[in-house]
Design a protein around this motif. Sequence first.
Motif, short mmCIF file in Angstrom:
data_model
loop_
_atom_site.label_atom_id
_atom_site.label_comp_id
_atom_site.label_asym_id
_atom_site.label_seq_id
_atom_site.Cartn_x
_atom_site.Cartn_y
_atom_site.Cartn_z
N GLU A 74 -8.98 6.81 -11.30
CA GLU A 74 -8.74 7.72 -12.42
C GLU A 74 -10.07 8.32 -12.85
O GLU A 74 -10.97 7.60 -13.29
CB GLU A 74 -8.09 6.96 -13.57
CG GLU A 74 -7.77 7.81 -14.79
CD GLU A 74 -7.27 6.96 -15.95
OE1 GLU A 74 -6.04 6.79 -16.07
OE2 GLU A 74 -8.11 6.45 -16.71
N VAL A 96 -3.69 12.79 -4.14
CA VAL A 96 -3.72 13.04 -5.58
C VAL A 96 -2.31 12.91 -6.14
O VAL A 96 -1.35 13.46 -5.59
CB VAL A 96 -4.29 14.45 -5.87
CG1 VAL A 96 -4.25 14.74 -7.37
CG2 VAL A 96 -5.71 14.56 -5.35
N GLY A 99 -3.12 15.22 -12.31
CA GLY A 99 -4.26 16.06 -12.64
C GLY A 99 -4.72 16.90 -11.47
O GLY A 99 -3.96 17.17 -10.54
N ALA A 100 -5.99 17.30 -11.51
CA ALA A 100 -6.56 18.15 -10.47
C ALA A 100 -8.01 17.76 -10.26
O ALA A 100 -8.66 17.23 -11.17
CB ALA A 100 -6.45 19.62 -10.84
N ALA A 101 -8.51 18.03 -9.06
CA ALA A 101 -9.91 17.72 -8.74
C ALA A 101 -10.39 18.69 -7.68
O ALA A 101 -9.60 19.36 -7.01
CB ALA A 101 -10.04 16.28 -8.24
N ARG A 113 -4.46 19.09 -6.04
CA ARG A 113 -3.46 18.94 -7.09
C ARG A 113 -2.48 17.84 -6.66
O ARG A 113 -2.57 17.35 -5.53
CB ARG A 113 -2.72 20.26 -7.31
CG ARG A 113 -2.02 20.80 -6.06
CD ARG A 113 -1.46 22.20 -6.28
NE ARG A 113 -0.91 22.79 -5.07
CZ ARG A 113 0.36 22.69 -4.68
NH1 ARG A 113 1.22 22.00 -5.43
NH2 ARG A 113 0.77 23.27 -3.57
N ASN A 130 -13.96 16.35 -11.34
CA ASN A 130 -12.82 16.78 -12.15
C ASN A 130 -13.31 17.80 -13.16
O ASN A 130 -13.99 17.46 -14.12
CB ASN A 130 -12.19 15.57 -12.86
CG ASN A 130 -11.02 15.96 -13.74
OD1 ASN A 130 -10.64 17.12 -13.81
ND2 ASN A 130 -10.44 14.99 -14.42
N ALA A 136 -7.77 13.03 -13.57
CA ALA A 136 -7.30 13.19 -12.19
C ALA A 136 -7.10 11.80 -11.60
O ALA A 136 -8.02 10.96 -11.65
CB ALA A 136 -8.31 13.97 -11.37
N THR A 137 -5.93 11.54 -11.08
CA THR A 137 -5.61 10.23 -10.51
C THR A 137 -5.29 10.39 -9.03
O THR A 137 -4.53 11.29 -8.66
CB THR A 137 -4.42 9.58 -11.24
OG1 THR A 137 -4.71 9.51 -12.65
CG2 THR A 137 -4.17 8.17 -10.72
#
Length: 274
Positions: A74, A96, A99-101, A113, A130, A136-137
């Motif tokens: 996370e 993922v 969230g988003a990274a 995503r 992030n 983001a997980t």
Amino acid sequence: MTYWVPPGGLPPQTDLTTGQSGRAVFTEAYAVLPRGTMSDIVTSRLPHWTDTRLWVIARPLSGFAETFSWYVAEVAPGGGSQRPDDDPDAEAVLLVVGGAATLAVDGTERALRPGSYAFVPPGTPWTLRNDGDEAATFHWIRKAYERVDGVEVPAAFVVHEDDVAIEPMPDTDGAWGTQRFVDPLDVRHDMHVNIVTFEPGGAIPFPETHVMEHGLYVLEGKAVYLLNQDWVEVQEGDFMWLRAFCPQACYAGGPGRFRYLLYKDVNRHPRLTM
């Protein structure tokens, strides 16, 4: 598609110990870590990562996982790493789920995503950050790559699971299928990380018993899983480890799809010495 994201936190003092986390099982043949075990007090931190915590749900250990480690990471807004893994032999798969990274592999950036899947070969520079406004997980599965003379190391790639078809198992009318992110015949890869899907009522109708070690994280739904000689009820957010040759089968019993992320080691001679 939906994906279970660990909420963290702690259960209230009024909860029974035999509740969600009370389903935890650790045996010589398999282990079950229910989603209730992933609380704040069992998170870990890593060097060279900022504003990041992770649940380590598998690691190489005598009597437990022998070929892989598995994190649920996370990353808070603004967090990430310019130096995520110093092990030159470590290959990685990232999926993922919240969230988003932004992932950079060999200097090429890609937006991730929920549903984004990335493979990072050993010895390949990569970074992750992030830039969003929510955590983001992602799942991070690591394995020590087994090099073979005359066999090239596979290249990095990023894909979204929406672009990978579910391949139905024979004679199942689509009730049981697998999204394969690499070609099973490509011996450059020494691990497969796939998504397995069962429609309601779908089943593995025989006890699979094989040399591959497994990690399974339930992304969606619920089912009853045969682990060695025990039928165990599992749901989204639960993790299972299956030792090599542990008999396994499954009945998907929920009103919706049952899906899990599956690791297995493949395409190499078994080691004869440790």
